[in-house]
Scaffold this motif. Structure first.
Motif, PDB file in Angstrom:
ATOM      1  N   ASP A  38     110.511 -34.908  48.658  1.00 52.83           N
ATOM      2  CA  ASP A  38     109.869 -34.082  47.623  1.00 52.83           C
ATOM      3  C   ASP A  38     108.923 -33.062  48.254  1.00 52.83           C
ATOM      4  N   ILE A  39     108.182 -33.507  49.263  1.00 51.26           N
ATOM      5  CA  ILE A  39     107.241 -32.614  49.950  1.00 51.26           C
ATOM      6  C   ILE A  39     107.985 -31.454  50.601  1.00 51.26           C
ATOM      7  N   HIS A  40     109.111 -31.762  51.230  1.00 49.35           N
ATOM      8  CA  HIS A  40     109.910 -30.717  51.883  1.00 49.35           C
ATOM      9  C   HIS A  40     110.468 -29.740  50.858  1.00 49.35           C
ATOM     10  N   ARG A  41     110.986 -30.263  49.750  1.00 50.48           N
ATOM     11  CA  ARG A  41     111.556 -29.397  48.709  1.00 50.48           C
ATOM     12  C   ARG A  41     110.487 -28.551  48.027  1.00 50.48           C
ATOM     13  N   SER A  42     109.285 -29.080  47.966  1.00 53.14           N
ATOM     14  CA  SER A  42     108.198 -28.381  47.274  1.00 53.14           C
ATOM     15  C   SER A  42     107.707 -27.147  48.021  1.00 53.14           C
ATOM     16  N   GLY A  43     107.947 -27.105  49.335  1.00 54.02           N
ATOM     17  CA  GLY A  43     107.460 -25.984  50.130  1.00 54.02           C
ATOM     18  C   GLY A  43     106.136 -26.237  50.817  1.00 54.02           C
ATOM     19  N   PHE A  44     105.683 -27.497  50.820  1.00 50.24           N
ATOM     20  CA  PHE A  44     104.452 -27.826  51.535  1.00 50.24           C
ATOM     21  C   PHE A  44     104.654 -27.614  53.037  1.00 50.24           C
ATOM     22  N   ASP A  45     103.545 -27.478  53.743  1.00 45.67           N
ATOM     23  CA  ASP A  45     103.579 -27.244  55.190  1.00 45.67           C
ATOM     24  C   ASP A  45     103.406 -28.523  55.997  1.00 45.67           C
ATOM     25  N   GLY A  46     103.047 -29.605  55.325  1.00 45.13           N
ATOM     26  CA  GLY A  46     102.837 -30.852  56.046  1.00 45.13           C
ATOM     27  C   GLY A  46     102.459 -31.960  55.099  1.00 45.13           C
ATOM     28  N   MET A  47     102.188 -33.137  55.677  1.00 43.89           N
ATOM     29  CA  MET A  47     101.820 -34.300  54.872  1.00 43.89           C
ATOM     30  C   MET A  47     100.730 -35.096  55.578  1.00 43.89           C
ATOM     31  N   TYR A  48      99.903 -35.802  54.775  1.00 40.36           N
ATOM     32  CA  TYR A  48      98.894 -36.715  55.316  1.00 40.36           C
ATOM     33  C   TYR A  48      98.996 -38.024  54.550  1.00 40.36           C
ATOM     34  N   THR A  49      98.381 -39.077  55.062  1.00 40.37           N
ATOM     35  CA  THR A  49      98.581 -40.408  54.481  1.00 40.37           C
ATOM     36  C   THR A  49      97.346 -40.961  53.773  1.00 40.37           C
ATOM     37  N   TYR A  50      96.202 -40.422  53.996  1.00 42.53           N
ATOM     38  CA  TYR A  50      94.892 -40.706  53.416  1.00 42.53           C
ATOM     39  C   TYR A  50      94.428 -42.159  53.498  1.00 42.53           C
ATOM     40  N   PHE A  51      95.141 -43.100  52.914  1.00 41.56           N
ATOM     41  CA  PHE A  51      94.599 -44.448  52.702  1.00 41.56           C
ATOM     42  C   PHE A  51      94.324 -45.173  54.013  1.00 41.56           C
ATOM     43  N   ALA A  52      93.178 -45.868  54.025  1.00 46.11           N
ATOM     44  CA  ALA A  52      92.743 -46.585  55.233  1.00 46.11           C
ATOM     45  C   ALA A  52      93.185 -48.039  55.195  1.00 46.11           C
ATOM     46  N   THR A  53      94.246 -48.308  54.431  1.00 50.17           N
ATOM     47  CA  THR A  53      94.720 -49.682  54.243  1.00 50.17           C
ATOM     48  C   THR A  53      96.107 -49.825  54.848  1.00 50.17           C
ATOM     49  N   ASN A  54      96.164 -50.294  56.070  1.00 55.42           N
ATOM     50  CA  ASN A  54      97.445 -50.518  56.743  1.00 55.42           C
ATOM     51  C   ASN A  54      98.281 -51.503  55.924  1.00 55.42           C
ATOM     52  N   GLY A  55      99.480 -51.063  55.509  1.00 57.00           N
ATOM     53  CA  GLY A  55     100.356 -51.920  54.717  1.00 57.00           C
ATOM     54  C   GLY A  55     100.241 -51.716  53.226  1.00 57.00           C
ATOM     55  N   PHE A  56      99.241 -50.980  52.755  1.00 60.38           N
ATOM     56  CA  PHE A  56      99.055 -50.768  51.309  1.00 60.38           C
ATOM     57  C   PHE A  56     100.175 -49.908  50.733  1.00 60.38           C
ATOM     58  N   SER A  57     100.535 -48.848  51.437  1.00 61.46           N
ATOM     59  CA  SER A  57     101.607 -47.960  50.994  1.00 61.46           C
ATOM     60  C   SER A  57     102.509 -47.673  52.189  1.00 61.46           C
ATOM     61  N   TYR A  58     103.654 -47.046  51.904  1.00 63.14           N
ATOM     62  CA  TYR A  58     104.561 -46.682  52.996  1.00 63.14           C
ATOM     63  C   TYR A  58     103.843 -45.743  53.964  1.00 63.14           C
ATOM     64  N   GLY A  59     103.154 -44.751  53.417  1.00 61.15           N
ATOM     65  CA  GLY A  59     102.491 -43.756  54.259  1.00 61.15           C
ATOM     66  C   GLY A  59     101.343 -44.310  55.072  1.00 61.15           C
ATOM     67  N   SER A  60     100.617 -45.278  54.513  1.00 65.70           N
ATOM     68  CA  SER A  60      99.443 -45.805  55.225  1.00 65.70           C
ATOM     69  C   SER A  60      99.803 -46.926  56.197  1.00 65.70           C
ATOM     70  N   SER A  61     101.072 -47.312  56.270  1.00 66.41           N
ATOM     71  CA  SER A  61     101.517 -48.374  57.182  1.00 66.41           C
ATOM     72  C   SER A  61     101.788 -47.787  58.562  1.00 66.41           C
ATOM     73  N   HIS A  62     101.041 -48.231  59.542  1.00 64.82           N
ATOM     74  CA  HIS A  62     101.115 -47.641  60.879  1.00 64.82           C
ATOM     75  C   HIS A  62     102.527 -47.647  61.456  1.00 64.82           C
ATOM     76  N   HIS A  63     103.311 -48.697  61.168  1.00 65.98           N
ATOM     77  CA  HIS A  63     104.628 -48.794  61.793  1.00 65.98           C
ATOM     78  C   HIS A  63     105.619 -47.766  61.252  1.00 65.98           C
ATOM     79  N   ASN A  64     105.248 -47.068  60.172  1.00 65.36           N
ATOM     80  CA  ASN A  64     106.131 -46.029  59.625  1.00 65.36           C
ATOM     81  C   ASN A  64     105.816 -44.631  60.159  1.00 65.36           C
ATOM     82  N   TRP A  65     104.748 -44.509  60.919  1.00 59.74           N
ATOM     83  CA  TRP A  65     104.310 -43.183  61.337  1.00 59.74           C
ATOM     84  C   TRP A  65     105.302 -42.508  62.285  1.00 59.74           C
TER      85      TRP A  65
END
Length: 463
Positions: free
Chosen positions: A319-346
């Motif tokens: 969705d981010i790519h289709r939207s035309g954004f220039d990048g993405m960030y993960t914000y949450f300081a909770t490893n494992g809380f979301s896909y983005g905040s999980s270190h092993h997905n980086w």
């Protein structure tokens, strides 16, 4: 026999010269040791008893030399470096000419830190704001009934699990703003990502804060920090309102020396905007603003910028790519809380961004606890483990070699992600968490440590 005598004299002369040279070097080192103050700038490097790997005092001289080289912007010989260190060390015991240059680490403009200016108290605001945060009920009424309700009652009872060294402060207090800038600079961060609502708007527990931006910019400039904006999810945010927001920010603040512009791979210097909860708006709406062919396109106009979307779920990357954004960030300081905040997905997220010409900005944090405002949310608490959790996050971020690392946060006290100085405090109602056995500045110092580590590793990536 003659040759033997000549060689013997030569060896004696060489030994004498070498001995004199060694004595000369030793005398210089002893002189420097005598001149060095007992405590540097904001304390011994990383503090006594901080973490085992941080207790090596031998790094002090190297760190100070590197810091001086970066501030002065030139390369000098070893002798002149020693002279600079000696001169600056002597100045520590004299009335300082420029304390910022001597005490604080140089800013790292690839370290971005989330900052909140929504706090208030009676002295500056006529009432407490945000410190009196309500206890938020669980969405399931059966669960909600098992937990307390009401609001916090500052200054003894605040909406946080830790207690700030500055107390229940007001974000309007100039002395607080300056203290914050000094702390962020001491941590060797470089860019403040300021939580922002349009003029006249605020979150449900706060009041408008856009009027504070000029003051924050001025103090940031004093400490060689830059300011960019974290666009919050205000009511009816869409492509049109965002266009007006960006135009407003750039027109009003873009000329300030502390306004952040990022150098792109094409050599352009563009403003950067982090867009919180960007996934709430569908990609087609964002594409109107962020693609060249969009009906509300901001591209190739005086208001073009780098727009960074929040990634929570894995599908958001498409969705981010289709939207035309220039990048993405993960914000949450909770490893494992979301896909983005999980270190092993980086690693996979960084690979996706690299293949689609996007920036990947991982967000690291010292821990997470929000039970002071969400008493039912224990399962998302992430213990700080005396700094180890924070270091693990930094280590995971460096592994993917990001262009920028974001830090959650400087002072989001409600969610316990702050690295701002905190103190032990006990009242009749609550016992606050603290940073013991370490000192109040431990997370600022850990940030500074990893900022230096990032700089050194980045030099190797670019070679």
């Amino acid at each position: 026999t003659l040759n033997y005598d000549i060689m013997a004299r030569f060896r004696r002369r060489t030994c004498i010269i070498l001995l004199l040279f060694i004595l000369f070097i030793c005398s210089i080192m002893m002189a420097l040791k005598t001149l060095r103050p007992d405590r540097a700038g904001f304390g011994d490097p990383f503090g006594l008893g901080l973490l085992p790997e941080l207790q090596q005092r031998t790094v002090l001289l190297d760190n100070k030399q590197n810091s001086l080289n970066r501030v002065q912007g030139d390369t000098v010989t070893h002798v002149s470096n020693l002279h600079s260190i000696a001169v600056n060390t002597m100045k520590a015991s004299m009335p300082p000419v420029n304390k910022l240059e001597e005490e604080l680490s140089s800013p790292n403009y690839n370290f971005h830190i989330f900052y909140y200016s929504w706090f208030g108290n009676p002295q500056f605001d006529g009432k407490y704001i945000h410190w009196n945060h309500p206890l938020l009920p669980h969405w399931d009424p059966k669960i909600a009934n098992n937990y307390p309700k009401g609001r916090h009652n500052p200054p003894e009872d605040i909406g946080a699990n830790f207690y700030p060294e500055l107390g229940s402060y007001s974000s309007k207090d100039p002395s607080v703003i300056e203290a914050h800038m000094k702390q962020m600079r001491s941590a060797s961060t470089g860019v403040i990502v300021l939580s922002w609502y349009p003029p006249g708007m605020a979150d449900e527990n706060g009041e408008p804060t856009d009027g504070l931006v000029p003051v924050i910019l001025d103090y940031a400039n004093k400490y060689d920090l830059k300011v960019t904006f974290h666009i919050e999810p205000y009511k009816d945010r869409d492509d049109r309102s965002m266009y007006h927001n960006v135009k407003y920010i750039i027109d009003k603040y873009g000329g300030h020396p502390a306004f952040y512009r990022h150098k792109t791979s094409t050599g352009r210097f563009l403003p950067m905007f982090y867009v919180y909860d960007s996934y709430v708006t569908i990609p087609e709406i964002w594409a109107n603003l962020l693609t060249v062919s969009g009906s509300q396109s901001i591209r190739n106009t005086p208001y073009d910028a780098l727009f960074i979307a929040l990634l929570v779920e894995e599908r958001h990357k498409h969705d981010i790519h289709r939207s035309g954004f220039d990048g993405m960030y993960t914000y949450f300081a909770t490893n494992g809380f979301s896909y983005g905040s999980s270190h092993h997905n980086w690693a996979s997220l960084k690979a996706f961004c690299d293949s689609n010409n996007l920036m990947f900005i991982p967000s690291v944090g010292p821990g997470y606890i929000d039970t002071s405002i969400r008493p039912w949310n224990n399962h998302n608490t992430r213990n700080r483990v005396n700094g180890k959790y924070y270091e693990t996050a930094f280590s995971a971020a460096l592994l993917v070699r990001p262009e920028i690392i974001s830090i959650t946060s400087f002072n989001e006290w409600h969610e316990g992600t702050q690295i701002e100085r905190a103190i032990p405090k006990r009242t009749g109602q609550v016992v606050y968490l603290d940073y013991k056995p370490h000192k109040p500045s431990v997370y600022l110092e850990l940030t500074q440590k990893w900022s230096e580590k990032y700089r050194k590793e980045q030099e190797q990536w670019l070679m």
